[in-house]
Design a protein around this motif. Structure first.
Motif, PDB file in Angstrom:
ATOM      1  N   SER A 153       5.131   1.737   1.385  1.00  0.00           N
ATOM      2  CA  SER A 153       5.522   2.805   0.545  1.00  0.00           C
ATOM      3  C   SER A 153       4.911   4.306   0.886  1.00  0.00           C
ATOM      4  O   SER A 153       3.889   4.435   1.289  1.00  0.00           O
ATOM      5  CB  SER A 153       5.413   2.678  -0.987  1.00  0.00           C
ATOM      6  OG  SER A 153       6.257   1.246  -1.274  1.00  0.00           O
ATOM      7  N   ILE A 154       6.368   4.864   1.693  1.00  0.00           N
ATOM      8  CA  ILE A 154       5.347   6.183   1.798  1.00  0.00           C
ATOM      9  C   ILE A 154       6.210   7.558   0.674  1.00  0.00           C
ATOM     10  O   ILE A 154       7.129   6.952   0.427  1.00  0.00           O
ATOM     11  CB  ILE A 154       6.361   6.462   2.654  1.00  0.00           C
ATOM     12  CG1 ILE A 154       5.286   5.829   4.617  1.00  0.00           C
ATOM     13  CG2 ILE A 154       6.141   8.151   3.834  1.00  0.00           C
ATOM     14  CD1 ILE A 154       6.633   5.428   5.868  1.00  0.00           C
ATOM     15  N   GLU A 155       5.320   8.010   0.430  1.00  0.00           N
ATOM     16  CA  GLU A 155       4.747   9.505  -0.432  1.00  0.00           C
ATOM     17  C   GLU A 155       5.174  10.316   0.415  1.00  0.00           C
ATOM     18  O   GLU A 155       4.225  11.141   0.984  1.00  0.00           O
ATOM     19  CB  GLU A 155       4.185   9.835  -1.700  1.00  0.00           C
ATOM     20  CG  GLU A 155       3.151   7.717  -1.803  1.00  0.00           C
ATOM     21  CD  GLU A 155       5.588   7.298  -2.741  1.00  0.00           C
ATOM     22  OE1 GLU A 155       6.154   9.142  -3.013  1.00  0.00           O
ATOM     23  OE2 GLU A 155       5.236   6.585  -3.807  1.00  0.00           O
ATOM     24  N   MET A 156       6.351  11.113   0.814  1.00  0.00           N
ATOM     25  CA  MET A 156       6.541  12.551   1.082  1.00  0.00           C
ATOM     26  C   MET A 156       5.778  13.213   0.741  1.00  0.00           C
ATOM     27  O   MET A 156       6.284  13.636  -0.698  1.00  0.00           O
ATOM     28  CB  MET A 156       7.333  12.581   2.257  1.00  0.00           C
ATOM     29  CG  MET A 156       7.812  11.974   3.245  1.00  0.00           C
ATOM     30  SD  MET A 156       8.571  12.335   4.773  1.00  0.00           S
ATOM     31  CE  MET A 156      10.267  13.332   3.041  1.00  0.00           C
ATOM     32  N   SER A 157       4.837  15.026   1.021  1.00  0.00           N
ATOM     33  CA  SER A 157       4.904  15.749   0.138  1.00  0.00           C
ATOM     34  C   SER A 157       4.849  17.063   1.593  1.00  0.00           C
ATOM     35  O   SER A 157       4.181  16.931   2.480  1.00  0.00           O
ATOM     36  CB  SER A 157       2.981  15.135   0.017  1.00  0.00           C
ATOM     37  OG  SER A 157       2.590  15.921   1.059  1.00  0.00           O
ATOM     38  N   HIS A 158       5.351  17.664   0.344  1.00  0.00           N
ATOM     39  CA  HIS A 158       5.080  19.617   0.917  1.00  0.00           C
ATOM     40  C   HIS A 158       3.548  19.822   1.326  1.00  0.00           C
ATOM     41  O   HIS A 158       3.270  21.294   2.078  1.00  0.00           O
ATOM     42  CB  HIS A 158       6.256  19.890   0.321  1.00  0.00           C
ATOM     43  CG  HIS A 158       7.524  19.809   1.023  1.00  0.00           C
ATOM     44  ND1 HIS A 158       8.183  19.400   1.733  1.00  0.00           N
ATOM     45  CD2 HIS A 158       8.370  18.897  -0.207  1.00  0.00           C
ATOM     46  CE1 HIS A 158       9.848  18.875   1.880  1.00  0.00           C
ATOM     47  NE2 HIS A 158       9.796  18.718   0.667  1.00  0.00           N
ATOM     48  N   ILE A 173       0.584  -1.155   0.005  1.00  0.00           N
ATOM     49  CA  ILE A 173      -0.258  -0.221  -0.122  1.00  0.00           C
ATOM     50  C   ILE A 173       1.339   1.045   0.251  1.00  0.00           C
ATOM     51  O   ILE A 173       1.696   1.551   0.409  1.00  0.00           O
ATOM     52  CB  ILE A 173      -0.731  -0.201   1.253  1.00  0.00           C
ATOM     53  CG1 ILE A 173      -2.032   0.762   0.996  1.00  0.00           C
ATOM     54  CG2 ILE A 173       0.009  -0.348   2.542  1.00  0.00           C
ATOM     55  CD1 ILE A 173      -2.960   0.777   1.811  1.00  0.00           C
ATOM     56  N   ARG A 174       0.373   2.344  -0.981  1.00  0.00           N
ATOM     57  CA  ARG A 174       1.254   3.543  -1.006  1.00  0.00           C
ATOM     58  C   ARG A 174       0.476   4.794  -0.083  1.00  0.00           C
ATOM     59  O   ARG A 174      -0.276   4.670  -0.519  1.00  0.00           O
ATOM     60  CB  ARG A 174       1.315   3.892  -2.720  1.00  0.00           C
ATOM     61  CG  ARG A 174       1.735   2.812  -3.541  1.00  0.00           C
ATOM     62  CD  ARG A 174       2.203   3.207  -4.993  1.00  0.00           C
ATOM     63  NE  ARG A 174       0.214   3.104  -4.945  1.00  0.00           N
ATOM     64  CZ  ARG A 174      -0.406   4.052  -5.989  1.00  0.00           C
ATOM     65  NH1 ARG A 174       0.701   4.611  -6.478  1.00  0.00           N
ATOM     66  NH2 ARG A 174      -1.350   3.630  -6.314  1.00  0.00           N
TER      67      ARG A 174
END
Length: 311
Positions: A123-128, A93-94
């Motif tokens: 899975s980690i998607e970092m966002s600003h 899972i993302r």
């Protein structure tokens, strides 16, 4: 009956997700020309261009984005149903999440998630900024966005900022305010929090898309303007403001979820915090709510949120 060329759909999804014909070819284990042929077939069938192609740059058209959003859930459901029938439930899972929340709150807790659900691949998607709510971005989101058709939203956390500084800077404050004990300092700041304006203040751009707005709102709740004499240290992101405070550059306003009691690197000053008006939500496609990985992650996050610091 004029059937949609189904073979083209996984190819389209792969190209759109990877934003590349060549990467999609590698993922699908076919030639790049085969990928291009399938995309042309689909575009000819639909009578619409799905991608803008400018040299090496590839971008979905408006029609392509709408089509991807419409078919992504169906493709995922087919994959999920197939895996269930084969006895291989999807465990990958993302998760798209704000960088400060990921670094200071989520990642330290991941060993517990791994212990509870050892087969869950995260899975980690970092966002600003706030990520686009779409299957092509992630499967699950922690975001302040709260309205998009077809998505489920559950409240996780109400954002609150409060002033902190390092232990070293805390001693500087104590000496400058001529307070001999911690009790005296706490009483003085509690009665007159505007005294903070005598010290260097650290401001982050990312919360309100402008510098000093965080402190302006903090002073506004005291019903006083920011004194013109205040010295500011400006940073683009809350994470940088946190690190600046840790290294004794001044006093910062940070989220309570960034405070790790075990590390004990920052001191919360005895002044009131203020709520930014933002709420963090757990978000995923409504149609995917029964997927095993999503159910496990949602349940775990809701339990962990109960452990957010209470100051």
């Amino acid at each position: 009956m004029n059937m949609t060329p189904l073979k083209t759909l996984p190819v389209f999804e792969s190209v759109a997700r990877l934003n590349s014909f060549s990467l999609a070819a590698i993922e699908l284990n076919v030639s790049q020309s085969a990928v291009s042929h399938q995309i042309r077939t689909l575009e000819n069938y639909l009578g619409e261009s799905l991608f803008h192609r400018q040299g090496r740059n590839l971008e979905l058209t408006k029609e392509g984005r709408q089509y991807l959003d419409a078919i992504s859930s169906s493709l995922l459901q087919i994959t999920e149903a197939t895996n269930r029938l084969k006895g291989q439930p999807t465990t990958h899972i993302r998760l798209a999440v704000y960088s400060s929340f990921a670094v200071y709150w989520l990642i330290p807790r991941l060993p517990d998630l791994k212990r509870l659900h050892p087969n869950l691949e995260l899975s980690i998607e970092m966002s600003h900024g706030s990520p686009e709510l779409s299957d092509r971005t992630a499967d699950f989101f922690i975001t302040v966005e709260k309205d998009k058709r077809g998505f489920s939203f559950e409240s996780l956390y109400e954002e609150e900022l409060f002033p902190v500084c390092s232990h070293q800077y805390y001693e500087i404050i104590k000496n400058r305010l001529n307070t001999a004990t911690e009790e005296e300092l706490f009483e003085k700041l509690y009665r007159e929090p505007s005294l903070l304006s005598q010290f260097s203040l650290i401001t982050a751009y990312s919360i309100y898309d402008r510098h000093t707005e965080d402190w302006r709102r903090w002073f506004a709740q005291l019903k006083i303007p920011i004194p013109a004499s205040v010295q500011f240290h400006r940073f683009s992101h809350l994470m940088l403001a946190y690190e600046a405070a840790k290294h004794s550059l001044g006093i910062a306003l940070v989220n309570d979820y960034m405070m790790n009691e075990k590390d004990n690197v920052l001191v919360r000053l005895p002044c009131s915090g203020f709520k930014t008006g933002d709420y963090f939500y757990l978000v995923h496609k409504e149609s995917r709510k029964n997927e095993i990985a999503i159910k496990h992650l949602r349940s775990w996050l809701k339990e962990e949120a109960k452990t957010l610091p209470k100051f």
